[in-house]
Design an enzyme around this catalytic site. Structure first.
Site, PDB file in Angstrom:
ATOM      1  N   GLY A   1      -8.924  11.619  26.904  1.00 46.82           N
ATOM      2  CA  GLY A   1      -8.325  12.622  27.765  1.00 46.82           C
ATOM      3  C   GLY A   1      -6.853  12.713  27.491  1.00 46.82           C
ATOM      4  O   GLY A   1      -6.316  12.018  26.635  1.00 46.82           O
ATOM      5  N   CYS A   2      -6.196  13.585  28.198  1.00 44.95           N
ATOM      6  CA  CYS A   2      -4.766  13.797  28.008  1.00 44.95           C
ATOM      7  C   CYS A   2      -4.042  13.423  29.281  1.00 44.95           C
ATOM      8  O   CYS A   2      -4.356  13.963  30.346  1.00 44.95           O
ATOM      9  CB  CYS A   2      -4.498  15.257  27.650  1.00 44.95           C
ATOM     10  SG  CYS A   2      -2.757  15.663  27.516  1.00 44.95           S
TER      11      CYS A   2
END
Length: 270
Positions: free
Chosen positions: A111-112
């Site tokens: 994810g970011c």
């Protein structure tokens, strides 16, 4: 445990308005990576001012939700390596199992930033309400904030670090910790209270920074009833203060301050 330098004198050039260049030396704050390991497993690398590191380790471990009390840490070795500092921490097996469970939940996920519900649930985790405590006067908070300037030798030398302080109800400053990171300075104060067995309800915290969500979260984790900041808070910090019962005072300057959260009605004017 080795003592590490907190600042160094380095050369600099002063450019004046008349374009005259003056060679001089300035005291520069040290910032060093500290690798935090629990039971020989790497957890995080933090950029820290290398002072009061044992206090930092205890406070960080509590506010990260890894330990619940000081005696959950049963061994600590802080030593220098070529790349920085290693804090090797031995924690109780029950704490390590809880940490391992979280790491397994996160394994293989990408994810970011803080994307993903599980990660957000870990960051914005449920916290118990801070218990009731005795009231504090606005005058006492103002006086202690003014006194804090005289308790920041590293910032006086370098102009580059934040401070967090613990004060008693009369406004006496009992302990001050400085660090390049405002979160680190607060963790150091919390760790100091833990190691000295000082009741967090017996006083309040001052910080020379803005009051973000993480600062309120750390206070709630440690059971600190009130945080007073020299700069403004964020919306999420105010929301969390309301939820946990932490009294949040900010923009404490000159003779005024702004009360953003005080569900326990700890603050009185006189």
């Amino acid at each position: 445990m080795t003592d590490f330098p907190t600042y160094r004198s380095l050369s600099a050039k002063i450019w004046s308005p008349v374009e005259k260049i003056i060679a001089t030396r300035r005291d520069i704050a040290c910032e060093i990576p500290v690798s935090i390991e629990y039971n020989c497993a790497s957890y995080a690398v933090m950029m820290v001012t290398p002072a009061d590191l044992a206090d930092f380790v205890f406070g960080f471990s509590l506010t990260e939700g890894i330990i619940d009390r000081a005696d959950d840490i049963i061994g600590l070795d802080i030593h220098q390596v070529e790349q920085g500092i290693v804090a090797a921490i031995e924690i109780r097996e029950s704490c390590f199992e809880k940490l391992e469970d979280f790491k397994r939940q996160m394994a293989g996920r990408t994810g970011c930033g803080l994307c993903g519900a599980d990660r957000l649930e870990h960051v914005i985790r449920p916290l118990p309400p801070v218990p009731e405590s005795q009231p504090y006067t606005a005058a006492v908070i103002h006086q202690s904030m003014k006194k804090l300037r005289d308790h920041q030798p590293l910032n006086r030398a370098t102009g580059a670090v934040h401070a967090a302080a613990f004060c008693d109800r009369a406004g006496n400053i009992l302990s001050v910790h400085e660090d390049v990171g405002r979160h680190n300075a607060l963790d150091k104060i919390i760790g100091h209270l833990m190691r000295e067995n000082i009741d967090p309800l017996s006083g309040y915290v001052l910080v020379t920074s803005r009051c973000s969500f993480e600062m309120v979260q750390k206070c709630a984790s440690a059971g600190l009833p009130l945080i007073a900041a020299v700069s403004a808070p964020t919306e999420l910090a105010i929301d969390l203060a309301d939820q946990t019962g932490v009294s949040l005072v900010a923009l404490v300057r000159d003779d005024n301050m702004s009360v953003y959260a005080d569900t326990r009605e700890r603050l009185i004017r006189k």
